[in-house]
Design a protein around this motif. Structure first.
Motif, short mmCIF file in Angstrom:
data_model
loop_
_atom_site.label_atom_id
_atom_site.label_comp_id
_atom_site.label_asym_id
_atom_site.label_seq_id
_atom_site.Cartn_x
_atom_site.Cartn_y
_atom_site.Cartn_z
N ASP A 36 0.82 -1.21 0.00
CA ASP A 36 0.00 0.00 0.00
C ASP A 36 0.86 1.27 0.00
O ASP A 36 0.60 2.20 -0.74
CB ASP A 36 -0.93 0.02 1.22
N SER A 37 1.88 1.29 0.83
CA SER A 37 2.68 2.51 0.97
C SER A 37 3.57 2.79 -0.23
O SER A 37 3.95 3.94 -0.46
CB SER A 37 3.53 2.46 2.24
N THR A 38 3.91 1.76 -0.99
CA THR A 38 4.75 1.97 -2.16
C THR A 38 3.93 2.07 -3.45
O THR A 38 4.49 2.20 -4.52
CB THR A 38 5.78 0.83 -2.33
N ALA A 39 2.63 2.00 -3.33
CA ALA A 39 1.72 2.05 -4.48
C ALA A 39 2.07 0.97 -5.50
O ALA A 39 1.95 1.17 -6.70
CB ALA A 39 1.73 3.43 -5.11
N SER A 40 2.50 -0.17 -4.98
CA SER A 40 2.85 -1.29 -5.84
C SER A 40 1.60 -1.81 -6.54
O SER A 40 0.51 -1.80 -6.00
CB SER A 40 3.45 -2.42 -5.00
N LYS A 41 1.79 -2.27 -7.75
CA LYS A 41 0.70 -2.82 -8.55
C LYS A 41 0.57 -4.33 -8.37
O LYS A 41 -0.21 -4.98 -9.06
CB LYS A 41 0.90 -2.50 -10.03
N LEU A 42 1.34 -4.89 -7.44
CA LEU A 42 1.29 -6.33 -7.22
C LEU A 42 -0.07 -6.74 -6.67
O LEU A 42 -0.60 -6.09 -5.77
CB LEU A 42 2.36 -6.75 -6.21
N PRO A 43 -0.63 -7.82 -7.19
CA PRO A 43 -1.89 -8.31 -6.62
C PRO A 43 -1.58 -8.93 -5.26
O PRO A 43 -0.67 -9.75 -5.14
CB PRO A 43 -2.36 -9.35 -7.62
N PHE A 44 -2.28 -8.51 -4.23
CA PHE A 44 -2.00 -9.01 -2.89
C PHE A 44 -3.25 -8.95 -2.05
O PHE A 44 -3.95 -7.94 -2.03
CB PHE A 44 -0.90 -8.16 -2.23
N ASP A 45 -3.55 -10.04 -1.36
CA ASP A 45 -4.67 -10.10 -0.43
C ASP A 45 -4.12 -10.62 0.90
O ASP A 45 -3.62 -11.75 0.97
CB ASP A 45 -5.76 -11.02 -0.97
N GLU A 46 -4.20 -9.79 1.92
CA GLU A 46 -3.59 -10.15 3.20
C GLU A 46 -4.15 -11.44 3.78
O GLU A 46 -3.43 -12.29 4.30
CB GLU A 46 -3.78 -8.99 4.19
N LYS A 47 -5.47 -11.63 3.70
CA LYS A 47 -6.08 -12.84 4.25
C LYS A 47 -5.65 -14.08 3.49
O LYS A 47 -5.40 -15.13 4.08
CB LYS A 47 -7.60 -12.71 4.26
N GLU A 48 -5.54 -13.96 2.17
CA GLU A 48 -5.06 -15.09 1.38
C GLU A 48 -3.60 -15.39 1.69
O GLU A 48 -3.19 -16.55 1.75
CB GLU A 48 -5.22 -14.81 -0.11
N CYS A 49 -2.83 -14.34 1.91
CA CYS A 49 -1.42 -14.50 2.28
C CYS A 49 -1.30 -15.28 3.58
O CYS A 49 -0.52 -16.23 3.69
CB CYS A 49 -0.77 -13.13 2.41
N ILE A 50 -2.10 -14.92 4.57
CA ILE A 50 -2.05 -15.59 5.87
C ILE A 50 -2.42 -17.06 5.73
O ILE A 50 -1.75 -17.94 6.28
CB ILE A 50 -2.96 -14.88 6.89
N ALA A 51 -3.49 -17.34 4.99
CA ALA A 51 -3.93 -18.73 4.81
C ALA A 51 -2.87 -19.56 4.11
O ALA A 51 -2.56 -20.68 4.52
CB ALA A 51 -5.24 -18.75 4.04
N ALA A 52 -2.31 -19.02 3.04
CA ALA A 52 -1.30 -19.76 2.30
C ALA A 52 -0.02 -19.93 3.11
O ALA A 52 0.59 -21.00 3.11
CB ALA A 52 -1.00 -19.06 0.99
N CYS A 53 0.38 -18.89 3.81
CA CYS A 53 1.57 -18.95 4.65
C CYS A 53 1.42 -20.05 5.70
O CYS A 53 2.32 -20.86 5.90
CB CYS A 53 1.81 -17.59 5.31
N ALA A 54 0.27 -20.09 6.35
CA ALA A 54 0.02 -21.10 7.38
C ALA A 54 0.06 -22.50 6.79
O ALA A 54 0.62 -23.42 7.39
CB ALA A 54 -1.32 -20.83 8.07
N ALA A 55 -0.52 -22.67 5.61
CA ALA A 55 -0.51 -23.99 4.97
C ALA A 55 0.91 -24.40 4.62
O ALA A 55 1.32 -25.55 4.87
CB ALA A 55 -1.38 -23.96 3.72
#
Length: 87
Positions: A36-55
């Motif tokens: 968010d702070s760098t105005a990156s255009k990368l697709p990112f969803d925090e909740k999906e990140c957490i779920a995938a990271c945990a898996a």
């Protein structure tokens, strides 16, 4: 950066069945803030990140060490551009 994309891709597989680790929550929150702070255009969803990271964190044979290295990398960085460079 490729690690983030891999996490996002695996999020659909992880679903909501994996327990959420504190480390995954913190690293995904930091990455979301940096995107968010760098105005990156990368697709990112925090909740999906957490779920995938945990898996991935629970996949001791194949992915757990990579997740721990990524978390360590993010935690060591002092700037958002550096965070986004973690693999």
């Amino acid at each position: 950066m490729r690690f983030l994309l891999a996490i996002a891709a695996l999020a659909g597989v992880a679903g909501c069945t994996e327990p959420r680790s504190t480390a995954c929550k913190e690293v995904c929150k930091r990455e979301a803030e940096c995107i968010d702070s760098t105005a990156s255009k990368l697709p990112f969803d925090e909740k999906e990140c957490i779920a995938a990271c945990a898996a991935l964190e629970h996949d001791v044979e194949n992915s757990a060490a990579k997740v721990q290295r990524h978390i360590a990398c993010v935690n060591q960085q002092t700037s958002c551009p550096a965070v986004l460079e973690c693999k």
